[in-house]
Enzyme design. Structure first.
Site, PDB file in Angstrom:
ATOM      1  CG  ASP A  64      -0.185  -0.125   2.552  1.00 45.34           C
ATOM      2  OD1 ASP A  64       1.053  -0.286   2.527  1.00 45.34           O
ATOM      3  OD2 ASP A  64      -0.822  -0.086   3.614  1.00 45.34           O
ATOM      4  CG  HIS A  65       3.581   2.365   2.897  1.00 46.66           C
ATOM      5  ND1 HIS A  65       2.663   1.541   3.472  1.00 46.66           N
ATOM      6  CD2 HIS A  65       3.939   3.245   3.861  1.00 46.66           C
ATOM      7  CE1 HIS A  65       2.471   1.919   4.739  1.00 46.66           C
ATOM      8  NE2 HIS A  65       3.235   2.947   4.998  1.00 46.66           N
ATOM      9  CG  ASP A 119       2.624   1.333   9.320  1.00 45.69           C
ATOM     10  OD1 ASP A 119       3.128   1.670   8.242  1.00 45.69           O
ATOM     11  OD2 ASP A 119       1.922   2.102  10.016  1.00 45.69           O
ATOM     12  NE  ARG A 379       3.862   9.342  12.305  1.00 45.15           N
ATOM     13  CZ  ARG A 379       4.117   8.040  12.220  1.00 45.15           C
ATOM     14  NH1 ARG A 379       4.439   7.506  11.056  1.00 45.15           N
ATOM     15  NH2 ARG A 379       4.075   7.278  13.276  1.00 45.15           N
ATOM     16  CB  SER A 534       7.820   6.174  10.500  1.00 45.70           C
ATOM     17  OG  SER A 534       8.354   5.022   9.934  1.00 45.70           O
ATOM     18  NE  ARG A 536      10.026   6.001   7.828  1.00 44.95           N
ATOM     19  CZ  ARG A 536       9.613   7.187   7.396  1.00 44.95           C
ATOM     20  NH1 ARG A 536      10.485   8.111   7.060  1.00 44.95           N
ATOM     21  NH2 ARG A 536       8.337   7.460   7.271  1.00 44.95           N
TER      22      ARG A 536
HETATM   23  C1  MIC Z   1       4.552   6.266   8.074  1.00 44.68           C
HETATM   24  O1  MIC Z   1       3.406   6.614   8.276  1.00 44.68           O
HETATM   25  O2  MIC Z   1       5.546   6.976   8.293  1.00 44.68           O
HETATM   26  C2  MIC Z   1       4.785   4.873   7.566  1.00 44.68           C
HETATM   27  C3  MIC Z   1       5.335   5.006   6.209  1.00 44.68           C
HETATM   28  O3  MIC Z   1       3.574   4.187   7.456  1.00 44.68           O
HETATM   29  C4  MIC Z   1       5.712   4.190   8.544  1.00 44.68           C
HETATM   30  C5  MIC Z   1       6.337   2.990   8.051  1.00 44.68           C
HETATM   31  C6  MIC Z   1       7.437   3.261   7.106  1.00 44.68           C
HETATM   32  O4  MIC Z   1       8.207   4.176   7.295  1.00 44.68           O
HETATM   33  O5  MIC Z   1       7.535   2.500   6.159  1.00 44.68           O
HETATM   34  C7  MIC Z   1       5.153   3.937   9.937  1.00 44.68           C
HETATM   35  O6  MIC Z   1       4.360   4.710  10.401  1.00 44.68           O
HETATM   36  O7  MIC Z   1       5.576   2.998  10.614  1.00 44.68           O
HETATM   37 FE1  SF4 Z   2       0.206   4.730   5.204  1.00 49.66          FE
HETATM   38 FE2  SF4 Z   2       1.677   5.402   7.331  1.00 49.66          FE
HETATM   39 FE3  SF4 Z   2       0.153   7.209   6.089  1.00 49.66          FE
HETATM   40 FE4  SF4 Z   2      -0.997   5.315   7.461  1.00 49.66          FE
HETATM   41  S1  SF4 Z   2       0.354   6.894   8.275  1.00 49.66           S
HETATM   42  S2  SF4 Z   2      -1.590   5.999   5.429  1.00 49.66           S
HETATM   43  S3  SF4 Z   2       0.363   3.576   7.104  1.00 49.66           S
HETATM   44  S4  SF4 Z   2       1.937   6.154   5.237  1.00 49.66           S
END
Ligand code: MIC
Ligand code: SF4
Length: 640
Positions: A64-65, A119, A379, A534, A536
């Site tokens: 999905d990303h 995640d 965020r 995140s 990550r």
């Molecule tokens: C995000 O919202 O920053 C993400 C992308 O969903 C991350 C995961 C990632 O960095 O791949 C998260 O929230 O864990």
């Molecule tokens: Fe995707 Fe992370 Fe954004 Fe949620 S916060 S929609 S998991 S990138």
């Protein structure tokens, strides 16, 4: 003494340890989820552990990303994940199906179960009464291989809800209110548990919006009781058999209680650049808006989007506004196509894009220079939208929709628009969707590895003496987006840490990577709440690749701290926070007798340049100590 729901579920899953706040326990993990941007690492690690059939009841790999596919890299990652998923018996959800957390809620979440996800917004599942925790990829790989996860017993903050939300105030405003009260570090070490009369006025997807953004509080997770609304939601998803009523005991004791009267909640917004920088929309005033983005795992449910469609019906998006909508799942989009709401969105001038994370992670739809962008996301860190000087405000879908029409940030209560009650509808059964073959392990499936997929970095055993140069001195609330930025340019390299590491801390200090590459070993000094945001693990793997041996900070965010330890990087906390001021970029710091100091859980760091010694506390559990000594979790598991 009555029990909280959190403790009831944790106790039900307890494998080792005691339920004493702060002490380490191991719990059984029933379900896992991964998404593609962290998933490639998870499955490389699962392969490296020589695991075979997974030990969980259910594991799902969502894509999905990284769905922009501007080159071969994303699609290669999808193919890799699909092949490994098949090899290990993991359900694979194709790109286009929707956002992992929304999909998991609709299709797989079960009250009372545990879920571990790679995640940080995995706590979305708390809306269904799950203990759903976000973790680093390696922890999720281990949970798949062993069916367990270790964590420190959290404290429990009780949020007592009373009253009912008025029109124009929504679940998003509730969590923004909680963020204002508790701040982005207020949840660290805690589960946030909701209870009280007001709970029954919130639908499961409202609850999921609230638990989703509990991630921004730094909480271990957030959870709601499972009640008649849960039953109705599950029934409409064709899963009434999964329902289980769950609640805290009447006399449950919470470590702290926050009372929230839903009837007093006004439309709110998180102002740039932090989710806890919250003010009432009416106080911020009618600032001109350039972009409105609706979607993300926080606010892309059927009810959210139907409200948006109802507000937009028969109206036009303001000529100066770009309105972009990314639905949470293809089932929602299909429903809205059937009932005509999609046409209402399109006729109003909305740009409806793929059911995926999209703009939330900077995968397209970056706003123009200096733009004001209203987003229903979770965020608003500086630069995350892909435009460094954009001003991102986080708002509810209702506020986003009405502002898209007026062209200015608008408190809907000042308009004569009436939002109708949205009735929940039955969703198509899962098998009519493109979730492909369920959890059957085909151990002989060949793993497809595209040329961009590189092995992940591994650390080595902790040496006797650790001598480093400080290559970055960072401030408070450093996010993992700061450490390892993500956007459409960098996300294709999530399976290529050597390449990605050249961009580590790029937005804060473009010379960081070069400075690290020029010395044999380095370290970072940080302020409070280092590594928030995140999950990550690239924010630990890229520094590992660059030779970072430890991070010494005033405090750490939970998931990032674990990711550092999993990578064999020491997270050191200043015993005296003022020692932070003594450190300067380029200083040489030394830890002598490192293994024995690590075992003693108290480490003296000497600054060769100033002659000063800093007492630091790594606060390691027994297991974490072993991992640090071995040079990371994989090395430890291989030895154990
Ligand atoms: C995000 O919202 O920053 C993400 C992308 O969903 C991350 C995961 C990632 O960095 O791949 C998260 O929230 O864990
Ligand atoms: Fe995707 Fe992370 Fe954004 Fe949620 S916060 S929609 S998991 S990138």
């Amino acid at each position: 003494m009555g029990k909280t729901l959190t403790y009831k579920i944790l106790e039900n899953h307890l494998i080792a340890g005691e339920m004493i706040p702060g002490s380490e326990i191991t719990i059984k993990i029933d379900q896992t989820l991964t998404q593609d941007s962290t998933g490639t690492m998870v499955y490389l690690q699962l392969e490296a552990m020589d695991a075979e059939k997974i030990k969980t009841e259910l594991s799902v790999a969502y894509i999905d990303h990284n769905t922009l596919q501007t080159g071969f890299e994303n699609a290669d990652d999808h193919a890799f994940i699909k092949s490994v998923a098949q090899r290990h018996g993991v359900v694979f959800s194709k790109p286009g199906n929707g956002i992992c957390h929304q999909l998991h809620l609709e299709n797989y979440g079960i009250p009372g179960k545990t879920l571990l996800g790679s995640d940080s917004h995995t706590p979305t599942g708390g809306g269904l009464g799950m203990i759903a925790i976000g973790a680093g990829g390696l922890d999720v790989a281990v949970a798949m291989a062993k069916g367990t996860y270790s964590l420190n017993v959290p404290k429990v903050i009780g949020v007592k809800l009373t009253g009912k939300l008025p029109m124009w105030s929504s679940a998003k405003d509730v969590i923004l209110h909680v963020l204002k009260e508790l701040t982005v570090k207020g949840g660290v070490g805690n589960v946030v548990e909701y209870f009280g009369e007001g709970v029954k006025t919130l639908s499961v997807t409202d609850r999921a919006t609230i638990t989703n953004m509990g991630a921004e509080l730094g909480a271990t997770t957030s959870v709601f009781p499972s009640d008649e609304n849960t039953k109705e939601y599950l029934t409409l998803q064709g899963r009434c058999g999964d329902y289980l009523p769950l609640a805290a005991d009447e006399d449950a004791v919470y470590d702290k209680i926050l009372e929230v009267d839903l009837s007093a909640i006004a439309p709110l917004a998180a102002m740039p650049h932090s989710p806890d920088n919250v003010a009432a929309v009416s106080e911020i005033g009618e600032i001109k808006v350039d972009q409105v983005a609706i979607g993300s795992c926080t606010n892309s449910s059927y009810t959210d989007l139907m409200k948006v469609a109802a507000i937009l019906k028969g109206k036009k998006v303001h000529p100066d506004v770009s309105l972009v909508i990314s639905p949470g799942s293809s089932r929602i989009l299909a429903k809205m196509a059937e009932n005509g709401a999609l046409a209402d969105l399109i006729m109003a001038g909305a740009r409806v894009i793929e059911c995926a994370c999209g703009p939330c992670i900077g995968m397209g739809q970056s706003p123009k220079s200096g733009a004001v962008s209203l987003r229903t996301f979770n965020r608003n860190f500086k630069g995350r939208s892909g435009t460094n000087d954009a001003e991102v405000y986080l708002v509810s879908p209702e506020t986003a929709a009405i502002s898209a029409i007026t062209g200015v940030l608008t408190d809907g209560r000042k308009t004569d628009v009436v939002i109708p009650e949205i009735e929940l509808v039955e969703m198509q059964p899962l098998d009519s969707y493109t979730v492909s073959p369920c959890g059957h392990c085909k151990a002989n499936t060949e793993v497809e590895m595209g040329p961009n997929i590189k092995p992940f970095p591994r650390n080595t055993e902790l040496p006797e003496t650790v001598s480093v140069e400080i290559t970055l001195k960072a401030g408070d609330n450093i996010t993992t987006d700061d450490i390892m930025p993500s956007d459409s340019r960098l996300l294709p390299y999530r399976s290529n840490v050597p390449h990605l590491s050249n961009y580590c801390f790029e937005k804060i200090d473009a010379e960081f990577a070069k400075r690290c590459q020029a010395v044999p070993a380095c370290a970072i000094a940080g302020g409070d709440n280092y590594g928030q945001g995140s999950s990550r693990e690239h924010a630990a793997l890229a520094p590992l690749h660059l030779g970072v041996k430890f991070v010494v900070a005033k405090s750490f965010a939970r998931i990032h701290r674990s990711n550092l330890i999993n990578s064999g990087i020491l997270p050191l906390v200043f015993a005296d926070a003022s020692d932070y001021d003594d450190i300067t970029l380029g200083d040489t710091l030394v830890i002598e007798n490192a293994p024995s100091q690590v075992k003693a859980n108290e480490i003296i760091v000497k600054n060769v340049n100033t002659g000063k010694e800093y007492k630091t506390l790594p606060n390691l559990s027994d297991l974490e100590t072993e991992m640090i000594l071995a040079g990371g979790k994989i090395n430890y598991l291989k030895k154990a």
